[in-house]
Design an enzyme around this catalytic site. Structure first.
Site, PDB file in Angstrom:
ATOM      1  N   CYS A 282       0.800  -1.226   0.000  1.00 42.47           N
ATOM      2  CA  CYS A 282       0.000   0.000   0.000  1.00 42.47           C
ATOM      3  C   CYS A 282       0.833   1.277   0.000  1.00 42.47           C
ATOM      4  O   CYS A 282       0.531   2.194  -0.777  1.00 42.47           O
ATOM      5  CB  CYS A 282      -1.039   0.008   1.121  1.00 42.47           C
ATOM      6  SG  CYS A 282      -0.709  -1.034   2.531  1.00 42.47           S
ATOM      7  N   ARG A 311       7.546 -10.685   5.160  1.00 47.12           N
ATOM      8  CA  ARG A 311       7.112 -10.477   6.535  1.00 47.12           C
ATOM      9  C   ARG A 311       7.841 -11.453   7.434  1.00 47.12           C
ATOM     10  O   ARG A 311       8.034 -12.620   7.075  1.00 47.12           O
ATOM     11  CB  ARG A 311       5.600 -10.705   6.668  1.00 47.12           C
ATOM     12  CG  ARG A 311       4.809  -9.714   5.843  1.00 47.12           C
ATOM     13  CD  ARG A 311       3.325  -9.857   6.068  1.00 47.12           C
ATOM     14  NE  ARG A 311       2.616  -9.039   5.092  1.00 47.12           N
ATOM     15  CZ  ARG A 311       1.301  -9.061   4.922  1.00 47.12           C
ATOM     16  NH1 ARG A 311       0.553  -9.855   5.693  1.00 47.12           N
ATOM     17  NH2 ARG A 311       0.732  -8.300   4.019  1.00 47.12           N
ATOM     18  N   GLN A 329       1.522 -10.944  -3.522  1.00 44.91           N
ATOM     19  CA  GLN A 329       0.074 -10.776  -3.466  1.00 44.91           C
ATOM     20  C   GLN A 329      -0.449 -10.283  -4.807  1.00 44.91           C
ATOM     21  O   GLN A 329       0.220  -9.511  -5.483  1.00 44.91           O
ATOM     22  CB  GLN A 329      -0.285  -9.730  -2.402  1.00 44.91           C
ATOM     23  CG  GLN A 329       0.140 -10.117  -1.010  1.00 44.91           C
ATOM     24  CD  GLN A 329      -0.140  -9.001  -0.025  1.00 44.91           C
ATOM     25  OE1 GLN A 329       0.350  -7.896  -0.179  1.00 44.91           O
ATOM     26  NE2 GLN A 329      -0.936  -9.295   0.997  1.00 44.91           N
ATOM     27  N   ASP A 331      -2.230  -7.839  -5.500  1.00 45.67           N
ATOM     28  CA  ASP A 331      -2.678  -6.713  -4.694  1.00 45.67           C
ATOM     29  C   ASP A 331      -3.233  -5.591  -5.567  1.00 45.67           C
ATOM     30  O   ASP A 331      -2.858  -5.464  -6.723  1.00 45.67           O
ATOM     31  CB  ASP A 331      -1.475  -6.168  -3.911  1.00 45.67           C
ATOM     32  CG  ASP A 331      -1.891  -5.533  -2.599  1.00 45.67           C
ATOM     33  OD1 ASP A 331      -3.093  -5.402  -2.353  1.00 45.67           O
ATOM     34  OD2 ASP A 331      -0.982  -5.167  -1.825  1.00 45.67           O
ATOM     35  N   HIS A 333      -4.976  -1.362  -4.981  1.00 44.93           N
ATOM     36  CA  HIS A 333      -5.525  -0.320  -4.126  1.00 44.93           C
ATOM     37  C   HIS A 333      -6.380   0.589  -4.971  1.00 44.93           C
ATOM     38  O   HIS A 333      -5.947   1.051  -6.018  1.00 44.93           O
ATOM     39  CB  HIS A 333      -4.397   0.439  -3.422  1.00 44.93           C
ATOM     40  CG  HIS A 333      -3.660  -0.436  -2.468  1.00 44.93           C
ATOM     41  ND1 HIS A 333      -2.556  -1.164  -2.840  1.00 44.93           N
ATOM     42  CD2 HIS A 333      -3.923  -0.762  -1.180  1.00 44.93           C
ATOM     43  CE1 HIS A 333      -2.151  -1.885  -1.801  1.00 44.93           C
ATOM     44  NE2 HIS A 333      -2.959  -1.671  -0.783  1.00 44.93           N
ATOM     45  N   LYS A 413     -13.855  -4.570   6.924  1.00 44.23           N
ATOM     46  CA  LYS A 413     -13.408  -5.372   5.787  1.00 44.23           C
ATOM     47  C   LYS A 413     -14.361  -6.518   5.515  1.00 44.23           C
ATOM     48  O   LYS A 413     -15.202  -6.862   6.348  1.00 44.23           O
ATOM     49  CB  LYS A 413     -12.007  -5.929   6.048  1.00 44.23           C
ATOM     50  CG  LYS A 413     -11.951  -6.869   7.239  1.00 44.23           C
ATOM     51  CD  LYS A 413     -10.617  -7.581   7.332  1.00 44.23           C
ATOM     52  CE  LYS A 413     -10.608  -8.533   8.534  1.00 44.23           C
ATOM     53  NZ  LYS A 413      -9.472  -9.448   8.533  1.00 44.23           N
ATOM     54  N   HIS A 459      -8.254  -1.596  -0.035  1.00 44.66           N
ATOM     55  CA  HIS A 459      -7.165  -2.559  -0.247  1.00 44.66           C
ATOM     56  C   HIS A 459      -7.846  -3.864  -0.615  1.00 44.66           C
ATOM     57  O   HIS A 459      -8.797  -4.259   0.053  1.00 44.66           O
ATOM     58  CB  HIS A 459      -6.391  -2.866   1.030  1.00 44.66           C
ATOM     59  CG  HIS A 459      -5.855  -1.681   1.765  1.00 44.66           C
ATOM     60  ND1 HIS A 459      -4.511  -1.508   1.969  1.00 44.66           N
ATOM     61  CD2 HIS A 459      -6.461  -0.628   2.355  1.00 44.66           C
ATOM     62  CE1 HIS A 459      -4.313  -0.402   2.678  1.00 44.66           C
ATOM     63  NE2 HIS A 459      -5.481   0.156   2.925  1.00 44.66           N
TER      64      HIS A 459
END
Length: 583
Positions: A282, A311, A329, A331, A333, A413, A459
RNA sequence: GCCGACGUAGCUCAGGGGUAGAGCGGCGGUUUUGUAAACCGCGGGUCGGGGGUUCAAAUCCCUCCGUCGGCUCCA
């Protein structure tokens, strides 16, 4: 989440039955190892039961059969379970006499006005709220499964206990069925299958939790990536790429260093500046948003990236592809105006569902997570956002559960969980509303009123991480991927040397038609080649012998073992249809 | 990270103080094969790393690394 099948459709009576089984487990342990074994708790779980003990020396695996057979004796003895109210001083005295610190701890934790009860079965009495079957005989069939460590009350600052896991059913037949289910799950274990199918590896010398995608796994991933890219294009996403490491200040601004520091790898110092490997994508996407002034006309801005993040996960928690330290990911946004939140959320949910369906995950469940205690921002905004999520679910026509207070600190979420081929539930997609990061980074867009407003961020990941997704996919399909995904879709198998030339041209035509085809010209007998590719779970083999060369045909053997002779053209057409339908 | 178990050839595993084994895979050859394992031969391991005990360690002890089953959380 990692491996528990989490089967919720068990009849409710199993709870009391297994709870009683847990008491019998403790009974058996005390019988065999004496009263100085310390007892903690012994509840039923979704799939069985456990009991926590402290024993010196600790249990060894060989103890399990002994304890189990003692339990069977207790079951056979048809012992009645009797509950009795007890007052607090007597209960305390009881456990103080017997030097049972954990039981005392439980007592201290029970509200003073709550009634206490002791349950006795056979010669074993335990502090217990109740919820049992009438007799040990009702327990039917038990199996002890494993010994594991567990902290007292799940808190690592507390002493480590030894937990014995088991399961129980009313009848041996049901127990056997369950054990068979476990065996099936083990056969599908992605770590095992991936080794057999040569999909990926983890190398000790390179570090734990880091995935090396081998060529076949890479093909699989490329197919999925291409598929997702097509979806993203169709739905108006922009592809972006952001660096793997960013200056530490960015993560200060984002708040990651405050709230996610434990999950991040340590800093790298370069020319007196500290950098961090990104744990999330992000901040990078936000910086792209911020790179120029934005107008409401630019919104929604949908930035997508197959972003690789790292991570820190504690070593003991790593697990194949399902729990790793580096992962990518799918991913994205979405930056939008408050008004756009609703439609953007709806279309995101829609695309998640259609993608999951493409991978034959048809049994999906939605869970809305609402504001947690530590949620930032004003109540009203949360309400509106949660309401937008709720309406999106209704728009999709799907039932949803509510996880009260399960949201992130920056917004509510929606999680999408899917059920795999053998009934296990996995969380893949998550779509999160965020008001906090736009504010922390000072994001703005100019509205039609000429005034700057903060955008709302969504997200979202749909397959989640490729690593985890493949772990789930491998197990879902038991390694036998549908043709559109299979790393090798067709193997052309000549029977003898004479047919190699023809077989080679068949393979070339297949490759030219866009299929992943290989030629097996090894000097092996047909049976052996078939066995090899069958074990590799290849969808189709084209067997080519004398008669096929003569007739200019191929003999198609499908993964299920069916055989059919046909012209190559016909097979190409059939295959093309199968791939485009993702059957 | 913690508790427990485990770590021997590419894979699956045997061996548990006295010169490292099997099957499969690999390589070479013979065979030219009709729908789930042809035959013969040959390689291949500082027994996870380091330290210690011992005349002698894959084997016993210590330590580190990794894997597995759990504990907490997440993609």
């Amino acid at each position: 989440m990692l491996k528990n099948p989490a089967v919720n459709d068990q009849p409710l009576e199993l709870g009391p039955l297994r709870h009683t089984a847990a008491h019998l487990l403790a009974h058996a342990v005390v019988d065999l190892f004496g009263e100085d074994v310390k007892l903690a708790i012994g509840p039923a779980t979704e799939t069985g039961f456990y009991y926590d003990f402290v024993k010196e020396p600790p249990f060894v695996p060989d103890d399990l059969p002994r304890v189990e057979s003692r339990m069977r004796e207790l079951i056979a003895a048809d012992l009645r379970m009797r509950g009795e109210a007890i007052d607090r001083p007597s209960a305390e005295a009881y456990y103080r006499d017997r030097q049972q610190p954990f039981k005392l701890d439980i007592l201290y934790g029970i509200a003073p006005d709550e009634p206490l009860s002791m349950y006795t079965i056979g010669t074993f009495t335990d502090l217990c709220r109740g919820g049992h079957v009438r007799s040990s005989a009702d327990v039917g069939a038990v199996k002890l499964l494993s010994i594991a460590g567990a902290y007292w009350r799940g808190d690592e600052r507390n002493p480590m206990l030894q937990r014995i896991y088991g399961t129980a059913f009313p009848s041996q037949a049901e127990l056997d069925a369950h054990l068979q289910h476990l065996a099936e799950a083990e056969k599908r274990d992605h770590r095992r299958l991936a080794k057999e199918l040569d999909l990926y590896s983890i190398q000790e010398e390179a570090g734990p939790g880091l995935i090396f995608w081998h060529p076949k796994g890479g093909r699989l991933r490329a197919v999925v990536e291409d598929f997702l890219r097509g979806e993203l294009r169709r739905r108006g996403y922009e592809a972006v790429y952001t660096p793997h490491m960013l200056h530490e200040d960015v993560f200060n601004t984002s708040g990651h260093l405050q709230s996610f520091a434990d999950g991040m790898f340590g800093p790298m110092e370069v020319e007196n500046q500290r950098y961090r490997v990104k744990p999330m994508n992000c901040p990078g996407h936000i910086l792209i948003y911020k790179s120029q002034p934005r107008s409401y006309r630019d919104l929604p801005l949908r930035l997508s990236e197959f972003g690789t993040v790292y991570r820190f996960e504690r070593s003991g928690t790593l697990h194949g592809l399902l729990r790793v330290r580096g992962f990518t990911q799918d991913d994205a946004h979405l930056f939008c105006t408050p008004d756009q939140l609703q439609p953007e959320f709806e279309s995101t949910l829609d695309s998640a569902l259609s993608i999951l369906r493409a991978f034959q995950f048809t049994d999906v469940r939605l869970y809305i997570s609402t504001r947690p205690d530590e949620g930032l921002g004003d109540e009203d905004t949360w309400k509106r956002a949660t309401e937008a999520i709720r309406r999106a679910c209704e728009h999709a026509g799907l039932p949803y559960g509510i996880d009260e207070g399960g949201g992130t600190f920056y917004g509510p979420k929606l999680d999408i969980k899917v059920r795999d081929a053998i009934g296990r539930e996995w969380q893949l997609s998550t779509v999160q509303v965020d008001y906090v990061l736009p504010e922390r980074f000072g994001l703005a867009f100019t509205g039609p009123d000429g005034v700057e407003h903060p955008p709302v961020m969504i997200h979202r990941v749909l397959v989640g991480s490729f690593e985890r997704f493949f772990g789930v996919l491998i197990e879902h399909f038991a390694g036998a991927f549908p043709t559109w995904l299979a790393p090798v879709q067709v193997v052309v198998v000549p029977i003898a040397e004479d047919q190699i030339a023809f077989a080679r041209s068949v393979r070339e035509q297949l490759s030219e038609a866009g299929f992943r085809a290989e030629l097996d010209d090894s000097n092996e007998r047909l049976q052996k080649k078939i066995r090899n590719h069958q074990l590799q779970k290849v969808p189709y083999m084209l067997v080519i012998g004398k008669s096929e060369v003569q007739a200019g045909q191929v003999n198609v053997r499908s993964r299920s073992g069916e055989q059919r002779a046909m012209p190559l053209d016909a097979f190409v057409q059939q295959l093309g249809r199968e791939v485009s339908e993702r059957a």
